[in-house]
Motif scaffolding. Sequence first.
Motif, PDB file in Angstrom:
ATOM      1  N   HIS A  38      66.165  35.748  39.062  1.00  0.00           N
ATOM      2  CA  HIS A  38      66.281  34.340  38.676  1.00  0.00           C
ATOM      3  C   HIS A  38      66.761  34.249  37.237  1.00  0.00           C
ATOM      4  N   PHE A  39      67.547  33.211  36.946  1.00  0.00           N
ATOM      5  CA  PHE A  39      68.062  33.041  35.587  1.00  0.00           C
ATOM      6  C   PHE A  39      66.946  32.963  34.544  1.00  0.00           C
ATOM      7  N   ASN A  40      65.748  32.550  34.960  1.00  0.00           N
ATOM      8  CA  ASN A  40      64.626  32.512  34.015  1.00  0.00           C
ATOM      9  C   ASN A  40      64.307  33.895  33.462  1.00  0.00           C
ATOM     10  N   ILE A  89      75.268  30.177  29.190  1.00  0.00           N
ATOM     11  CA  ILE A  89      74.169  30.943  29.767  1.00  0.00           C
ATOM     12  C   ILE A  89      73.910  32.225  28.976  1.00  0.00           C
ATOM     13  N   ARG A 142      70.017  30.659  40.442  1.00  0.00           N
ATOM     14  CA  ARG A 142      68.908  29.726  40.234  1.00  0.00           C
ATOM     15  C   ARG A 142      68.351  29.207  41.552  1.00  0.00           C
ATOM     16  N   LYS A 143      69.229  28.990  42.537  1.00  0.00           N
ATOM     17  CA  LYS A 143      68.788  28.412  43.801  1.00  0.00           C
ATOM     18  C   LYS A 143      68.114  29.471  44.668  1.00  0.00           C
TER      19      LYS A 143
END
Length: 300
Positions: free
Chosen positions: A202-204, A224, A185-186
């Motif tokens: 990205h986790f999105n 998750i 995420r970061k």
Amino acid sequence: MLTDMHIAVLGGDARQLEIIRKLTELDAKLYLIGFEQLAQSFTGAVKEKLEDVDFSIMDAVILPVPGTSLEGEIETIFSSEKVILTEQILNKTPSYCKIYSGISNSYLDHITNLSKRTLVQLFERDDVAIYNSIPTVEGTIMMAIQNTDITIHNSSIAVLGLGRVGMSVARTFALLGAKVKVGARKSAHLARITEMGLVPFHFNDLKNEVSDLDICINTVPHMILNAGIIANMPTNTLIIDLASKPGGTDFRYAEKRGIKALLAPGLPGIVAPKTAGQILANVLSQLLADDLEKRKEISK
């Protein structure tokens, strides 16, 4: 040396034996609670029942890696009797007595706060976590080989999270020839993944990134891999969840879809208990020696 230190060791698995061995070698006096079925003996350590221990003389209390359950029960594979840690027990210890555990939970946090005792979570330390990532990676490789019918080489693998474990897992599987992508995420983590020569996402975008996986390795201790994500995985995907219990996977839905999902926290204690115990023993002995030195300085 830990001469004159009185330490209570409550329950645990084979890792605790390495801790006991190291601390007795350093001349500490140990009181072993939940070890009555242990055939092995250690000079300087005595087996005791919880109710018979004088906690008023304890300099430290060492719990197993998982700490306690939410009811205060302590894991004791060398005993058939229940060992339960309570606020009342902690209140009997000297004010300087520290409680050492691998991890904590709401119960352990609560009773240590009420008793105003310092709780040290060893797995929060970078050194312990990094050392432990080595047997964790080896155990993950073992699980991947045992639970798939393909080679790791050229397989498609996603590692979720670039913490201390995630980084070691991603790097090692890539070295074994897998096609590894890493979710984070970061922005700093995404940059590090790129620098490592791996594929970042990205986790999105997780739902799209799992559609072609052979193995998904999760290190994130939050939900998750939910039903929506798992629904987009091939049914032959293997999920290995390394996060602490209850993990970050919807195991019920994974089973419903026919996807094999394995929760595997505490791999170091399973695949390499001696090494994992030595890691903890070395760090603990240094922390205890520092505590002893500080108290001596204060008493001068």
